[in-house]
Write a protein that holds these residues in place. Structure first.
Motif, PDB file in Angstrom:
ATOM      1  N   LYS A   1      43.404  39.307  51.767  1.00  9.77           N
ATOM      2  CA  LYS A   1      45.242  40.028  51.753  1.00  9.77           C
ATOM      3  C   LYS A   1      45.979  38.323  51.331  1.00  9.77           C
ATOM      4  N   GLU A   2      47.343  38.818  50.232  1.00 14.76           N
ATOM      5  CA  GLU A   2      47.755  38.208  49.476  1.00 14.76           C
ATOM      6  C   GLU A   2      49.194  38.587  49.875  1.00 14.76           C
ATOM      7  N   GLY A   3      49.793  37.407  50.295  1.00 18.11           N
ATOM      8  CA  GLY A   3      51.417  38.128  50.806  1.00 18.11           C
ATOM      9  C   GLY A   3      51.506  38.825  51.124  1.00 18.11           C
ATOM     10  N   LYS A   4      52.236  40.398  51.067  1.00 17.37           N
ATOM     11  CA  LYS A   4      52.191  40.928  51.302  1.00 17.37           C
ATOM     12  C   LYS A   4      50.698  42.708  50.531  1.00 17.37           C
ATOM     13  N   SER A   5      50.394  41.910  49.535  1.00 20.53           N
ATOM     14  CA  SER A   5      49.849  43.624  49.056  1.00 20.53           C
ATOM     15  C   SER A   5      48.691  42.333  49.296  1.00 20.53           C
ATOM     16  N   ASN A   6      47.937  43.409  48.607  1.00 21.32           N
ATOM     17  CA  ASN A   6      46.139  42.810  48.763  1.00 21.32           C
ATOM     18  C   ASN A   6      45.037  43.147  47.426  1.00 21.32           C
ATOM     19  N   THR A   7      43.929  41.915  47.447  1.00 18.30           N
ATOM     20  CA  THR A   7      43.715  41.935  46.060  1.00 18.30           C
ATOM     21  C   THR A   7      42.604  42.182  46.263  1.00 18.30           C
ATOM     22  N   VAL A   8      41.712  42.561  44.963  1.00 24.61           N
ATOM     23  CA  VAL A   8      40.227  42.489  45.393  1.00 24.61           C
ATOM     24  C   VAL A   8      39.808  41.308  44.587  1.00 24.61           C
ATOM     25  N   ILE A   9      38.618  40.647  45.630  1.00 24.60           N
ATOM     26  CA  ILE A   9      38.287  39.045  44.476  1.00 24.60           C
ATOM     27  C   ILE A   9      37.437  39.721  44.431  1.00 24.60           C
ATOM     28  N   ILE A  10      36.423  39.318  43.393  1.00 21.83           N
ATOM     29  CA  ILE A  10      35.146  39.491  42.376  1.00 21.83           C
ATOM     30  C   ILE A  10      34.613  38.678  42.022  1.00 21.83           C
ATOM     31  N   SER A  11      33.599  37.900  43.211  1.00 21.91           N
ATOM     32  CA  SER A  11      33.623  36.156  43.189  1.00 21.91           C
ATOM     33  C   SER A  11      31.496  36.530  42.780  1.00 21.91           C
TER      34      SER A  11
ATOM     35  N   SER B   1      41.532  39.860  41.147  1.00 20.58           N
ATOM     36  CA  SER B   1      40.419  38.255  40.598  1.00 20.58           C
ATOM     37  C   SER B   1      39.724  37.884  40.828  1.00 20.58           C
ATOM     38  N   ASP B   2      39.195  36.988  40.031  1.00 17.12           N
ATOM     39  CA  ASP B   2      37.718  35.922  40.451  1.00 17.12           C
ATOM     40  C   ASP B   2      38.162  34.916  41.355  1.00 17.12           C
ATOM     41  N   TYR B   3      37.282  34.569  42.302  1.00 19.05           N
ATOM     42  CA  TYR B   3      37.784  32.948  43.183  1.00 19.05           C
ATOM     43  C   TYR B   3      39.118  32.531  43.094  1.00 19.05           C
ATOM     44  N   GLY B   4      38.683  32.041  41.768  1.00 24.20           N
ATOM     45  CA  GLY B   4      40.319  31.371  41.186  1.00 24.20           C
ATOM     46  C   GLY B   4      41.339  31.768  41.864  1.00 24.20           C
ATOM     47  N   MET B   5      41.595  32.882  41.618  1.00 25.01           N
ATOM     48  CA  MET B   5      42.948  33.694  42.167  1.00 25.01           C
ATOM     49  C   MET B   5      43.921  34.296  41.424  1.00 25.01           C
ATOM     50  N   ASN B   6      43.596  34.199  39.863  1.00 28.08           N
ATOM     51  CA  ASN B   6      44.974  33.135  39.022  1.00 28.08           C
ATOM     52  C   ASN B   6      44.186  34.036  37.347  1.00 28.08           C
ATOM     53  N   GLN B   7      43.326  35.506  37.724  1.00 33.20           N
ATOM     54  CA  GLN B   7      43.096  35.510  36.611  1.00 33.20           C
ATOM     55  C   GLN B   7      43.191  37.387  37.174  1.00 33.20           C
ATOM     56  N   ALA B   8      43.773  38.012  35.649  1.00 35.02           N
ATOM     57  CA  ALA B   8      44.199  39.276  35.719  1.00 35.02           C
ATOM     58  C   ALA B   8      42.765  40.301  35.480  1.00 35.02           C
ATOM     59  N   GLU B   9      41.851  39.457  34.518  1.00 35.34           N
ATOM     60  CA  GLU B   9      40.566  40.823  34.523  1.00 35.34           C
ATOM     61  C   GLU B   9      38.927  39.502  34.954  1.00 35.34           C
ATOM     62  N   VAL B  10      37.844  39.939  35.114  1.00 42.71           N
ATOM     63  CA  VAL B  10      36.966  39.514  35.619  1.00 42.71           C
ATOM     64  C   VAL B  10      35.808  40.069  34.771  1.00 42.71           C
ATOM     65  N   THR B  11      34.682  39.111  34.459  1.00 39.91           N
ATOM     66  CA  THR B  11      33.441  39.791  33.818  1.00 39.91           C
ATOM     67  C   THR B  11      32.836  39.834  34.458  1.00 39.91           C
ATOM     68  N   MET B  12      31.900  40.294  34.437  1.00 37.98           N
ATOM     69  CA  MET B  12      30.400  40.563  35.475  1.00 37.98           C
ATOM     70  C   MET B  12      29.090  40.492  34.746  1.00 37.98           C
ATOM     71  N   GLN B  13      28.781  39.973  35.122  1.00 34.06           N
ATOM     72  CA  GLN B  13      26.868  39.711  33.988  1.00 34.06           C
ATOM     73  C   GLN B  13      26.181  40.067  34.312  1.00 34.06           C
ATOM     74  N   PRO B  14      24.783  40.512  33.429  1.00 33.36           N
ATOM     75  CA  PRO B  14      24.156  40.746  34.293  1.00 33.36           C
ATOM     76  C   PRO B  14      23.176  40.342  35.103  1.00 33.36           C
ATOM     77  N   LYS B  15      22.115  40.684  36.058  1.00 38.13           N
ATOM     78  CA  LYS B  15      21.565  40.448  37.140  1.00 38.13           C
ATOM     79  C   LYS B  15      21.711  39.166  37.746  1.00 38.13           C
ATOM     80  N   LYS B  16      23.600  39.560  38.427  1.00 39.80           N
ATOM     81  CA  LYS B  16      23.819  38.545  39.056  1.00 39.80           C
ATOM     82  C   LYS B  16      23.850  38.921  40.491  1.00 39.80           C
ATOM     83  N   ASN B  17      24.511  38.244  41.056  1.00 38.24           N
ATOM     84  CA  ASN B  17      24.832  39.305  42.484  1.00 38.24           C
ATOM     85  C   ASN B  17      26.192  38.770  42.858  1.00 38.24           C
ATOM     86  N   TYR B  18      27.311  40.003  43.098  1.00 39.70           N
ATOM     87  CA  TYR B  18      28.055  39.587  43.261  1.00 39.70           C
ATOM     88  C   TYR B  18      28.965  40.046  44.647  1.00 39.70           C
TER      89      TYR B  18
END
Lengths: 148, 164
Positions: free
Chosen positions: A138-148, A115-132
């Motif tokens: 931890k989200e409930g019982k599972s873990n989520t990878v957040i890309i921001s 997800s992105d920071y909004g925590m509600n997206q199934a797909e995240v687009t990464m742009q050139p020349k940006k830092n991520y």
């Protein structure tokens, strides 16, 4: 004898020289044509290799963050371009897709929530020349990878 | 001294003989040069196809097809061109050119499925034909798959890639 060869009052060229130059030009033209084709191929191969490298880097970073457990984070900087061409990277729960100049490549990863920071997206687009920052949250019982 | 502007008969004979020998020689050399250029272009194209196969970076449309049908091909795999040779199939009446069939030998130990290998081979052949067409600037004579590819004296087709 040497002086009679080097002196040329009428400005004529030796037939051997003319033939040699002609043959040299023919060979040069053929070699240059082959070299041009190969250089073009190398350029495209380099572009494809860089695209593959970017998708593998992002995919392995996500794997590392996920396996590192809650709170683990890694910062990555996206390259400004791929051999001068614009590109973009899309990340979803099954892998990383890179698109550049009409070409696509995909790097698989083990299924996980992205997800992105909004925590509600199934797909995240990464742009050139940006830092991520890629972070394991931890989200409930599972873990989520957040890309921001 | 030659005050009448005459040439000796020996000179004329040598000159005549040289012309008789040189004309077929130049024709032969030109044809060989053309074939050489085509083979070089085919090699460049085949390498390009193998690199695309190896890195699993494909055109968008192909990528979409593979996503649904050949998912193994979305993973990188070691594809190597082993050998490229050709078979002269003689003069083709339809095209009025000499027909040459290219035979490319390649290796991809990590891809074992036959249909997957066919896809890899098709890309190698496509790029080989494409490079030949681009090399002779004959895009207007061929179709979207560059099959067959043309030069001024030859017409080129490709046999299925042989996997080793």
């Amino acid at each position: 004898m040497g002086s009679s060869i080097t002196k040329d009052h009428s400005g004529t060229l030796n037939i051997d020289f003319v033939i040699s130059m002609f043959l040299l030009l023919v060979i040069m033209a053929s070699v240059l044509s082959i070299a041009e084709g190969r250089l073009d191929m190398v350029q495209k191969a380099d572009e494809a290799a860089q695209a593959r490298s970017i998708s593998e880097t992002v995919a392995s970073t996500i794997e590392e963050v996920y396996s590192g457990g809650e709170g683990h984070e890694i910062k990555i900087q996206m390259p400004p371009d791929i051999k001068g061409s614009y590109y973009h990277v899309k990340v979803n729960q099954s892998g990383v897709m890179v698109q550049v100049g009409g070409w696509s490549g995909y790097s698989y990863s083990f299924s996980k929530k992205i997800s992105d920071y909004g925590m509600n997206q199934a797909e995240v687009t990464m742009q050139p020349k940006k830092n991520y920052t890629i972070r394991n949250v931890k989200e409930g019982k599972s873990n989520t990878v957040i890309i921001s | 001294m030659d005050s009448k502007g005459q040439l000796p008969i020996e000179f004329l004979l040598v000159l005549g003989l040289s012309v008789i020998v040189l004309i077929p020689l130049i024709n032969g050399l030109s044809d060989e040069g053309e074939l050489n250029q085509a083979m070089s272009a085919a090699r460049t194209g085949a390498l390009q196809g193998a690199i695309s196969d190896g890195l699993a970076i494909y055109p968008h449309e192909t990528f979409r097809d593979y996503t649904s049908e050949h998912q193994r091909l979305l993973h990188p795999s070691g594809v190597k061109i082993v050998e490229i040779n050709y078979l002269n199939q003689g003069f083709h009446q339809g095209y009025q050119k000499t027909k040459i069939q290219l035979k490319i030998h390649a290796s991809a130990p990590s891809v074992t499925d036959k249909t997957d290998r066919n896809c890899l081979g098709d890309r190698i052949n496509f790029n080989a034909r494409k490079k030949i067409t681009e090399s002779f600037k004959t895009e207007n004579l061929t179709n979207a798959l560059y099959n067959p590819a043309f030069s001024s004296e030859y017409v080129f087709t490709t046999a299925d890639v042989t996997w080793e």
